[in-house]
Design a protein around this motif. Structure first.
Motif, PDB file in Angstrom:
ATOM      1  N   VAL A  63       0.852  -1.182   0.000  1.00 47.81           N
ATOM      2  CA  VAL A  63       0.000   0.000   0.000  1.00 47.81           C
ATOM      3  C   VAL A  63       0.891   1.235   0.000  1.00 47.81           C
ATOM      4  O   VAL A  63       1.639   1.472   0.960  1.00 47.81           O
ATOM      5  N   GLY A  64       0.835   2.024  -1.089  1.00 52.61           N
ATOM      6  CA  GLY A  64       1.567   3.274  -1.147  1.00 52.61           C
ATOM      7  C   GLY A  64       0.828   4.364  -0.401  1.00 52.61           C
ATOM      8  O   GLY A  64       1.386   5.035   0.460  1.00 52.61           O
ATOM      9  N   VAL A  65      -0.439   4.524  -0.721  1.00 55.69           N
ATOM     10  CA  VAL A  65      -1.297   5.461  -0.011  1.00 55.69           C
ATOM     11  C   VAL A  65      -2.744   5.045  -0.244  1.00 55.69           C
ATOM     12  O   VAL A  65      -3.168   4.845  -1.382  1.00 55.69           O
ATOM     13  N   VAL A  66      -3.477   4.883   0.827  1.00 54.39           N
ATOM     14  CA  VAL A  66      -4.904   4.558   0.770  1.00 54.39           C
ATOM     15  C   VAL A  66      -5.613   5.423   1.797  1.00 54.39           C
ATOM     16  O   VAL A  66      -5.230   5.444   2.967  1.00 54.39           O
ATOM     17  N   GLU A  67      -6.651   6.135   1.342  1.00 53.02           N
ATOM     18  CA  GLU A  67      -7.440   6.984   2.241  1.00 53.02           C
ATOM     19  C   GLU A  67      -8.741   6.259   2.572  1.00 53.02           C
ATOM     20  O   GLU A  67      -9.596   6.081   1.707  1.00 53.02           O
ATOM     21  N   THR A  68      -8.879   5.813   3.829  1.00 48.05           N
ATOM     22  CA  THR A  68     -10.093   5.083   4.222  1.00 48.05           C
ATOM     23  C   THR A  68     -11.195   6.014   4.685  1.00 48.05           C
ATOM     24  O   THR A  68     -12.359   5.607   4.772  1.00 48.05           O
ATOM     25  N   HIS A  69     -10.867   7.282   5.033  1.00 53.06           N
ATOM     26  CA  HIS A  69     -11.840   8.272   5.511  1.00 53.06           C
ATOM     27  C   HIS A  69     -12.642   7.749   6.707  1.00 53.06           C
ATOM     28  O   HIS A  69     -13.827   8.053   6.867  1.00 53.06           O
ATOM     29  N   GLY A  70     -11.996   6.915   7.504  1.00 54.49           N
ATOM     30  CA  GLY A  70     -12.639   6.428   8.721  1.00 54.49           C
ATOM     31  C   GLY A  70     -13.689   5.357   8.506  1.00 54.49           C
ATOM     32  O   GLY A  70     -14.437   5.028   9.440  1.00 54.49           O
ATOM     33  N   ARG A  71     -13.770   4.786   7.314  1.00 54.95           N
ATOM     34  CA  ARG A  71     -14.774   3.748   7.045  1.00 54.95           C
ATOM     35  C   ARG A  71     -14.235   2.408   7.530  1.00 54.95           C
ATOM     36  O   ARG A  71     -13.223   1.909   7.033  1.00 54.95           O
ATOM     37  N   LYS A  72     -14.936   1.813   8.489  1.00 55.09           N
ATOM     38  CA  LYS A  72     -14.436   0.617   9.145  1.00 55.09           C
ATOM     39  C   LYS A  72     -14.307  -0.557   8.186  1.00 55.09           C
ATOM     40  O   LYS A  72     -13.343  -1.324   8.242  1.00 55.09           O
ATOM     41  N   GLU A  73     -15.323  -0.731   7.308  1.00 57.19           N
ATOM     42  CA  GLU A  73     -15.259  -1.875   6.397  1.00 57.19           C
ATOM     43  C   GLU A  73     -14.093  -1.749   5.417  1.00 57.19           C
ATOM     44  O   GLU A  73     -13.515  -2.752   4.972  1.00 57.19           O
ATOM     45  N   THR A  74     -13.710  -0.485   5.074  1.00 57.56           N
ATOM     46  CA  THR A  74     -12.554  -0.289   4.202  1.00 57.56           C
ATOM     47  C   THR A  74     -11.262  -0.532   4.962  1.00 57.56           C
ATOM     48  O   THR A  74     -10.319  -1.154   4.442  1.00 57.56           O
ATOM     49  N   GLU A  75     -11.195  -0.052   6.207  1.00 56.55           N
ATOM     50  CA  GLU A  75      -9.999  -0.265   7.020  1.00 56.55           C
ATOM     51  C   GLU A  75      -9.749  -1.748   7.260  1.00 56.55           C
ATOM     52  O   GLU A  75      -8.590  -2.188   7.345  1.00 56.55           O
ATOM     53  N   ALA A  76     -10.827  -2.537   7.347  1.00 57.13           N
ATOM     54  CA  ALA A  76     -10.663  -3.975   7.604  1.00 57.13           C
ATOM     55  C   ALA A  76      -9.934  -4.664   6.452  1.00 57.13           C
ATOM     56  O   ALA A  76      -9.215  -5.649   6.666  1.00 57.13           O
ATOM     57  N   LEU A  77     -10.098  -4.142   5.223  1.00 55.49           N
ATOM     58  CA  LEU A  77      -9.452  -4.761   4.070  1.00 55.49           C
ATOM     59  C   LEU A  77      -7.959  -4.473   4.005  1.00 55.49           C
ATOM     60  O   LEU A  77      -7.253  -5.054   3.184  1.00 55.49           O
ATOM     61  N   LEU A  78      -7.461  -3.569   4.861  1.00 62.00           N
ATOM     62  CA  LEU A  78      -6.020  -3.301   4.905  1.00 62.00           C
ATOM     63  C   LEU A  78      -5.268  -4.357   5.704  1.00 62.00           C
ATOM     64  O   LEU A  78      -4.035  -4.427   5.616  1.00 62.00           O
ATOM     65  N   ASP A  79      -5.994  -5.165   6.491  1.00 64.26           N
ATOM     66  CA  ASP A  79      -5.341  -6.197   7.307  1.00 64.26           C
ATOM     67  C   ASP A  79      -4.607  -7.174   6.396  1.00 64.26           C
ATOM     68  O   ASP A  79      -5.180  -7.708   5.428  1.00 64.26           O
ATOM     69  N   GLY A  80      -3.354  -7.439   6.726  1.00 63.59           N
ATOM     70  CA  GLY A  80      -2.563  -8.383   5.949  1.00 63.59           C
ATOM     71  C   GLY A  80      -1.789  -7.754   4.812  1.00 63.59           C
ATOM     72  O   GLY A  80      -0.934  -8.418   4.211  1.00 63.59           O
ATOM     73  N   LEU A  81      -2.054  -6.501   4.497  1.00 63.25           N
ATOM     74  CA  LEU A  81      -1.313  -5.825   3.429  1.00 63.25           C
ATOM     75  C   LEU A  81      -0.193  -4.986   4.038  1.00 63.25           C
ATOM     76  O   LEU A  81      -0.377  -4.333   5.077  1.00 63.25           O
ATOM     77  N   GLU A  82       0.959  -5.008   3.385  1.00 63.52           N
ATOM     78  CA  GLU A  82       2.086  -4.203   3.852  1.00 63.52           C
ATOM     79  C   GLU A  82       1.838  -2.735   3.515  1.00 63.52           C
ATOM     80  O   GLU A  82       1.603  -2.388   2.354  1.00 63.52           O
ATOM     81  N   ILE A  83       1.877  -1.867   4.518  1.00 58.84           N
ATOM     82  CA  ILE A  83       1.637  -0.434   4.333  1.00 58.84           C
ATOM     83  C   ILE A  83       2.959   0.297   4.505  1.00 58.84           C
ATOM     84  O   ILE A  83       3.561   0.268   5.580  1.00 58.84           O
ATOM     85  N   LEU A  84       3.416   0.953   3.431  1.00 54.02           N
ATOM     86  CA  LEU A  84       4.664   1.698   3.505  1.00 54.02           C
ATOM     87  C   LEU A  84       4.431   3.025   4.219  1.00 54.02           C
ATOM     88  O   LEU A  84       3.425   3.704   3.978  1.00 54.02           O
ATOM     89  N   PRO A  85       5.342   3.411   5.134  1.00 61.21           N
ATOM     90  CA  PRO A  85       5.164   4.693   5.848  1.00 61.21           C
ATOM     91  C   PRO A  85       5.161   5.860   4.863  1.00 61.21           C
ATOM     92  O   PRO A  85       5.862   5.840   3.849  1.00 61.21           O
ATOM     93  N   ILE A 111       2.859  -4.998  -7.238  1.00 68.24           N
ATOM     94  CA  ILE A 111       1.664  -4.138  -7.331  1.00 68.24           C
ATOM     95  C   ILE A 111       1.696  -3.159  -6.170  1.00 68.24           C
ATOM     96  O   ILE A 111       1.961  -3.547  -5.022  1.00 68.24           O
ATOM     97  N   VAL A 112       1.420  -1.891  -6.461  1.00 62.50           N
ATOM     98  CA  VAL A 112       1.312  -0.884  -5.415  1.00 62.50           C
ATOM     99  C   VAL A 112      -0.059  -0.221  -5.529  1.00 62.50           C
ATOM    100  O   VAL A 112      -0.563   0.020  -6.633  1.00 62.50           O
ATOM    101  N   LEU A 113      -0.682   0.052  -4.385  1.00 59.54           N
ATOM    102  CA  LEU A 113      -1.986   0.700  -4.345  1.00 59.54           C
ATOM    103  C   LEU A 113      -1.788   2.192  -4.094  1.00 59.54           C
ATOM    104  O   LEU A 113      -1.158   2.582  -3.095  1.00 59.54           O
ATOM    105  N   VAL A 114      -2.301   3.017  -5.000  1.00 55.26           N
ATOM    106  CA  VAL A 114      -2.162   4.472  -4.902  1.00 55.26           C
ATOM    107  C   VAL A 114      -3.554   5.079  -5.026  1.00 55.26           C
ATOM    108  O   VAL A 114      -4.110   5.163  -6.117  1.00 55.26           O
ATOM    109  N   ASP A 115      -4.120   5.484  -3.921  1.00 51.10           N
ATOM    110  CA  ASP A 115      -5.479   6.037  -3.916  1.00 51.10           C
ATOM    111  C   ASP A 115      -5.467   7.485  -4.423  1.00 51.10           C
ATOM    112  O   ASP A 115      -4.444   8.170  -4.394  1.00 51.10           O
TER     113      ASP A 115
END
Length: 907
Positions: A63-85, A111-115
């Motif tokens: 994960v390069g940058v992902v904005e969840t905007h505080g949505r819990k169901e979206t934040e749950a999908l980040l579990d298990g993915l490497e998030i770069l600082p 693959i990198v995720l860029v929101d």
């Protein structure tokens, strides 16, 4: 030959292969875009779901940058993915977090995720836009998954602004969207999206409330959804067409209807175009008018050429595309079918032939060949009785005839060429023999045909045949031929010479026509680029007048409607003027939508010829032309060129006017909004302190004997406080009036910021009595050039705003520091902050952020006045939210005073 032709027909399109090669060379990584109609439809959620699926398949996903905007169901999908600082960036006294591009490149995932592809990076970043970061990642061989809303696509910016009345600042070029390897539409119905909004799954409750009242209305969401569906469908259609062309797949694939109408010089062609337009409207598909320019095109009369040109213009005016293609040397039906298959056409419309049976036997029938060769493409043959609509009328302007005077020079050169060939033949006769001498003459004939055309080459053919007989066929020096074999050779030579003359002359004519067309097209393309870059009406008019004068070698004036009549708006040369006769002809042309003046049927005594300028919406203006040459002003080709120039100019004029109309509508809407806000302020915000003053004064007057001293003091304090508030409201209105009228002229001189801050704090002591103020003033801050009165008022308004929106007992921070060439002053509070979608409007006149009942009312002018005063002193002011906690931050930057000013101040 037939096999070669079939092979060429099944070859991939060179253009499609070249584009595919360019895409391969351009980058290694791939781009997948998740596009939606609006925020909250689930783009980020879908991107994360696919990322989780790829991770399960063994791909290296980060994960390069992902904005969840505080949505819990979206934040749950980040579990298990490497998030770069993320990388921290200091910007205007704040700490912002941006995607760490270098860290991703060093990590090199698959693959990198860029929101949020349209995001603007903070100053100091390597690229100003996030889509540029994405392109660099792809160039390094990294696949990118990203998201974007349809309103951020650059070409749709104006359309979205017209629908939502909100101008989107951050856009993505269409080229980035079109270059994506995959585009996935994440769709949600307006009702479902509004339900999600109300449930707090998109924004926090306060933001959701405002969004429902403005951007997230059902009408807006429906329109944006249609835009997203259409734009995605267009891209899918382009992908299908490119895939078919690149792999030589024979069309059509009926994924969507495409109409092709074939036009000719036939008078019924205009009716065919109108029929194709109605058919395309019924089938909801695009349509194209096609004209194949073959050998017969060079033999058409001027009236027939005018008809073809006007029919193509009619198709453009009705919203269709127009193409003119050269014949490929085969049957015209082959060219039409090849074009239809290359462009995935599903239906062809053509007129029924009216030629005789003998003509079709001798020359063939395009209609029959088209039906026979079309394969699975439907062909509609429309009879004349089934084509409604009047034919395009004959031109009402007399054009000059083509130059038909006899020119002897080409014939003299032809004779000289034959004489040279005769001398050469005499020299080589003994070496090559009589049977090969005729080739020398044929060489001369080809040269004459290529240089001078058909008739001089035919005369050279006749003279060459006579010379060949007289000097080389025995008995020589007579025109008698003794040997029967020589008679056959002579006849064959004459026939070949005539055929070669025709072929070479036709090649010359086609080459000359192609060169002329190329120069015209280049000039028109250059003209269209000038018009596209013109931003004002004067620029468009000047470019149109100059280009018309340059290409047609005439004097030009352009007249546009003004105050119920027409007036000259541009011309070339600029000093040209019109007399009364010309003005009368121009007015008649505009009022009757017909040509008038020199060479026309109406008012032919005028000095100039005036022609109306049209677009699809109607009459735009009049163009007038003049020349010193006697007789008609234009040849038929020049008349058609003038039509093309005036059409382009008229479209550019209409474009500029539409932009002006949109600006006028926006100004009118802004005026109405300001008027409404002003009335609200007068009826409520100004009435409230008046009511308090009147109530307190009335109580003191009527109940003075019954009130204690403390109660009297409290009522007097209320009168004074409310009177001061009323005074501030009126002062703000007066200050804004001065700003709008340009009456504010700051008197700049060097000042010490700390002195002005102290003076302002003394003025605001009563306002800030329930807040604590902390100062952090740098000691090395130099003097700044400002107007002390104006800057103190700007600072007063900012502190007043902080006191209103920050809770009692909270702290307001004031700090200053020095920057390169400027001094910064920052005011920070501990209130609720500014909603993200309202940051752009916080300095607008009469704009007030939604607030609770505990917040004192105001006019919404304080921040607008602060910005006006600061900018008048050549400074800047920006608003933002605190990064460490809730609260607003206002930062002012002012230029440092010049050294001479400092010395004067010290003295």
């Amino acid at each position: 030959m037939a096999d070669q032709r079939r092979d060429s027909e099944h070859r991939p399109s060179p253009e499609a292969l070249l584009e595919a090669a360019r895409r391969e060379e351009r980058r290694v990584g791939t781009l997948r875009i998740f596009v939606g109609a609006a925020p909250g439809v689930g783009k980020t959620y879908e991107m994360l779901q696919q990322a989780q699926a790829r991770k399960k398949d063994g791909y290296d996903v980060v994960v390069g940058v992902v904005e969840t905007h505080g949505r819990k169901e979206t934040e749950a999908l980040l579990d298990g993915l490497e998030i770069l600082p993320r990388r921290r960036v200091e910007y205007r006294g704040q700490t912002l977090q941006e995607m760490d591009l270098d860290a991703i490149i060093a990590r090199r995932p698959q693959i990198v995720l860029v929101d949020e592809l349209a995001h603007s990076n903070a100053e100091g970043s390597r690229h100003p836009k996030r889509y540029l970061d994405v392109e660099e990642l792809m160039n390094d061989g990294i696949d990118v998954y990203t998201t974007v809303n349809i309103q951020h696509i650059e070409s749709l910016n104006d359309v979205v602004a017209q629908i939502t009345h909100v101008r989107v600042r951050e856009t993505v070029p269409d080229a980035v969207f079109d270059r994506a390897d995959a585009v996935e539409l994440v769709d949600l119905t307006p009702d479902d999206l509004i339900t999600r909004l109300k449930e707090g799954k998109v924004y926090v409750p306060k933001q959701a409330e405002r969004a429902l009242e403005h951007f997230f209305s059902p009408a807006n969401l429906t329109a944006l959804r249609e835009l997203a569906l259409r734009r995605t469908a267009e891209r899918v259609d382009e992908e299908l067409l490119s895939e078919m062309q690149a792999h030589a797949i024979q069309g059509p694939w009926p994924a969507g209807e495409r109409i092709l109408v074939c036009i000719s010089e036939d008078p019924r062609a205009a009716g065919l175009v109108r029929y194709a337009k109605r058919l395309a409207d019924r089938l909801h598909g695009p349509w194209t008018a096609l004209y194949v320019e073959g050998r017969r095109s060079l033999q058409l009369s001027e009236e027939q050429r005018d008809r073809v040109a006007d029919t193509l213009r009619l198709a453009e005016g009705l919203g269709g595309e127009t193409f003119t293609i050269p014949a490929g040397g085969r049957n015209i039906a082959d060219d039409v079918v090849d074009y239809a298959r290359e462009h995935n056409v599903t239906q062809i419309v053509i007129g029924k032939s009216t030629r005789s049976r003998w003509f079709e036997i001798l020359h063939g029938s395009v209609v029959h060949e088209l039906v026979r060769r079309s394969g699975n493409i439907s062909v509609q043959v429309i009879a004349g009785d089934h084509v409604p609509g009047q034919p395009i009328p004959k031109k009402s302007v007399r054009t000059s005839d083509q130059d038909s005077t006899f020119e002897p020079r080409p014939y003299l050169f032809a004779l000289v060429g034959v004489a040279v060939a005769l001398g050469a033949a005499e020299l080589v006769d003994s070496w090559i023999g009589v049977e090969n001498v005729d080739l020398v003459f044929l060489t001369a004939i080809v040269g004459v045909a290529a240089r001078f055309g058909l008739w001089p080459s035919l005369s050279a053919s006749v003279v060459s045949a006579l010379c060949y007989n007289f000097f080389f066929l025995p008995p020589i020096y007579t025109f008698t031929i003794a040997d029967p074999h020589n008679i056959a050779a002579f006849a064959l030579f004459t026939l070949v010479a005539v055929i070669v003359s025709h072929v070479a002359a036709r090649g010359r004519m086609q080459a000359v026509t192609a060169q002329t067309r190329m120069r015209t097209v280049e000039s028109l393309y250059s003209f269209s680029r000038k018009l596209a870059g013109a931003g004002t009406l004067d620029d468009v008019l000047w470019a149109t007048a100059y280009q018309t004068a340059l290409m047609l070698k005439v004097r030009v004036v352009l007249l546009l409607p003004s105050n119920g009549s027409i007036a000259v708006r541009a011309g070339y040369p600029p000093e040209d003027t019109l007399d009364e006769a010309d003005l009368a002809a121009a007015r008649w042309s505009f009022e009757n939508d017909r040509a008038a003046g020199r060479g026309s049927d109406t008012l032919p005594g005028a000095k100039r010829l005036f022609l109306p300028m049209h677009t699809g919406r109607g009459l735009i203006g009049v163009v007038g032309i003049d020349s010193d040459n006697p007789g008609p002003l234009l040849t038929p080709d020049q008349r058609r060129l003038l039509d093309a120039l005036s059409d382009q100019g008229a479209l550019a004029i209409e474009r500029v006017r539409l932009v002006e109309d949109m600006d006028r509508v926006e100004r009118t809407a802004e005026t109405e909004r300001l008027r409404s806000a002003l009335l609200t302020s007068i009826s409520h915000d100004l009435k409230t302190p008046l009511a308090s003053v009147l109530g307190s004064a009335g109580t003191l007057r009527d109940l003075a004997d019954k009130l204690s001293d403390a109660e009297k003091a409290e009522l007097l304090a209320t009168v004074i406080d409310e009177s001061e508030r009323l005074n501030r409201f009126i002062a703000n209105l007066l200050d804004m009036t001065k700003l709008e009228s340009g009456a504010v002229t700051p008197k700049l001189s060097p000042h010490d910021l700390s002195e002005i801050i102290g003076s302002t704090l003394r003025r605001t002591a009563k306002i800030l009595r329930h807040h604590s103020v902390q100062l952090d003033l740098a000691i090395d801050v130099p003097m700044v050039a400002l107007d002390a009165v104006l800057f103190e008022q700007a600072l007063f308004n900012l502190l007043d705003n902080a006191a209103k929106y920050a809770a009692p007992g909270s702290t307001i921070f004031i700090r200053t520091w020095r920057e390169q060439g400027s001094v910064a002053l920052q005011i920070t509070d501990e209130g609720d902050g500014i909603p993200q979608d309202e940051l752009e409007h916080i300095f607008d006149k009469f704009y007030r952020v939604q607030k609770t009942d505990q917040v004192p009312p105001g006019t919404g002018l304080g921040l607008a006045i602060s910005r006006g005063f600061v900018e008048a002193m050549h400074g800047t002011i920006v608003a933002a939210n605190r990064a460490d906690r809730r609260g607003a931050v206002f930062t002012i930057r002012l230029p440092v005073a010049d050294e001479p000013q400092r010395l004067d101040a010290a003295a």
